[in-house]
Design an enzyme around this catalytic site. Structure first.
Site, PDB file in Angstrom:
ATOM      1  N   LYS A  53       0.837  -1.196   0.000  1.00 28.05           N
ATOM      2  CA  LYS A  53       0.000   0.000   0.000  1.00 28.05           C
ATOM      3  C   LYS A  53       0.873   1.248   0.000  1.00 28.05           C
ATOM      4  CE  LYS A  53      -3.873  -2.370   2.124  1.00 28.05           C
ATOM      5  NZ  LYS A  53      -4.587  -2.789   3.323  1.00 28.05           N
ATOM      6  N   GLN A  65      -4.734  -1.442   9.499  1.00 26.01           N
ATOM      7  CA  GLN A  65      -4.690  -2.771   8.890  1.00 26.01           C
ATOM      8  C   GLN A  65      -5.308  -3.812   9.825  1.00 26.01           C
ATOM      9  OE1 GLN A  65      -3.711  -3.377   5.763  1.00 26.01           O
ATOM     10  NE2 GLN A  65      -4.026  -5.573   5.908  1.00 26.01           N
ATOM     11  N   ASP A 110     -11.129   2.947   3.940  1.00 29.58           N
ATOM     12  CA  ASP A 110     -11.567   1.548   3.815  1.00 29.58           C
ATOM     13  C   ASP A 110     -13.084   1.460   3.679  1.00 29.58           C
ATOM     14  OD1 ASP A 110      -9.511  -0.432   3.891  1.00 29.58           O
ATOM     15  OD2 ASP A 110      -9.151  -0.012   6.012  1.00 29.58           O
TER      16      ASP A 110
END
Ligand code: GUN
Length: 285
Positions: A53, A97, A120
């Site tokens: 990422k 995460q 997200d």
């Protein structure tokens, strides 16, 4: 192999080119899009995802702010970090995460992220807005799949869509997006009886199970579009999807490869969400 490949590498490159252009436009206005990536602990798969990422961000000119915390981090400590990032005007997107170590309540952490920075789209208010088809951010994997379908000129309108898997990250939001695109949607899962009969109805079949070889050719309607979200590490070290690729490719009209299908689309959508968060930046930072 009669099925055409849905090439996530190629389609995601188009998205990244567009994102890079938008980054430059924002920078010309003095805004430097940035993403904070928070990793708690040393889960090897998470470490790889997070590194990727950060690399993706760099490639399109997004500033990434790495935040590494030890495995024994308390929930309170993590919430303090999230609060600091929420208030930091130089941070536009925040990604924590998952999975988190067991002493931390994942839901509480997700709920603590400023929804305007929730790239997200996991925050309850963003989840609700997706249901209402009135959203700023879409979760990266379902959004990437919709983009991949659109890129190939495949419309879900009027099609039977079957999703295997009911996770909050993939299955449930995928169902909403296909429904909003006028598909007729079924979510199948581990308690669905006669699964093969259900999946064999699908014009568009999305598998998000997490078991290599789970979707066999007898479960697939001839001419179906087959989307494989699976990322399974085989004993040999090779990466495999959920779908028995060789056999299903003989029957399907389109199929995603693993790797090179859904994965690159998911990564590109995170960049798209980050640049959108920077453009919206409701804090006017
Ligand atoms: N872990 C596995 N997939 C994801 C994802 O899409 N976002 C976050 N934050 N964690 C993950």
């Amino acid at each position: 192999m009669p099925a055409k490949l849905l090439d996530g590498k190629a389609a995601s490159a188009k998205v990244r080119t567009q994102v890079a252009k938008e980054v430059r436009a924002l920078q010309a206005h003095g805004i430097s899009p940035s993403l904070a990536v928070v990793l708690v602990g040393d889960n090897p798969a998470s470490q790889v995802y997070v590194r990727n990422k950060e690399k993706d961000c760099e490639e399109v000119g997004i500033r990434s702010v790495g935040c590494r915390l030890s495995t024994d981090t308390t929930q309170e400590e993590l919430l303090t970090v999230v609060d600091r990032l929420n208030r930091d005007p130089m941070v536009h997107g925040i990604l924590v995460q998952l999975p988190l170590p067991k002493q931390i309540d994942e839901r509480a952490v997700i709920a603590a992220i400023n929804p305007a920075k929730d790239v997200d789209a996991f925050h309850p208010s963003n989840v609700g807005r997706i249901m209402l088809d009135d959203y700023d951010f879409l979760p990266c994997t379902p959004a990437g799949i919709m983009e991949l379908l659109a890129d190939a000129g495949i419309s879900p309108a009027g099609k039977e869509c079957v999703i295997i898997g009911r996770s909050n990250i993939v299955g449930k939001p995928m169902a909403m997006l296909l429904l909003h695109a006028n598909g007729t949607v079924t979510i199948a899962h581990s308690k669905t009886p006669n699964l093969a009969e259900v999946t064999a109805r699908a014009d568009i079949l999305v598998s998000a199970v997490g078991r290599a070889g789970f979707v066999t050719a007898d479960m697939v309607k001839p001419g179906a579009v087959v989307i494989d979200v699976g990322m399974n590490r085989l004993e040999s070290g090779k990466l495999a999807g959920d779908v028995d690729f060789a056999a299903v490719a003989e029957k399907a009209s389109y199929i995603t490869p693993v790797p090179g299908g859904v994965g690159p689309m998911t990564r590109a959508m995170l960049l798209k969400n980050t640049v959108k968060a920077a453009a919206l930046r409701p804090t006017n930072a």
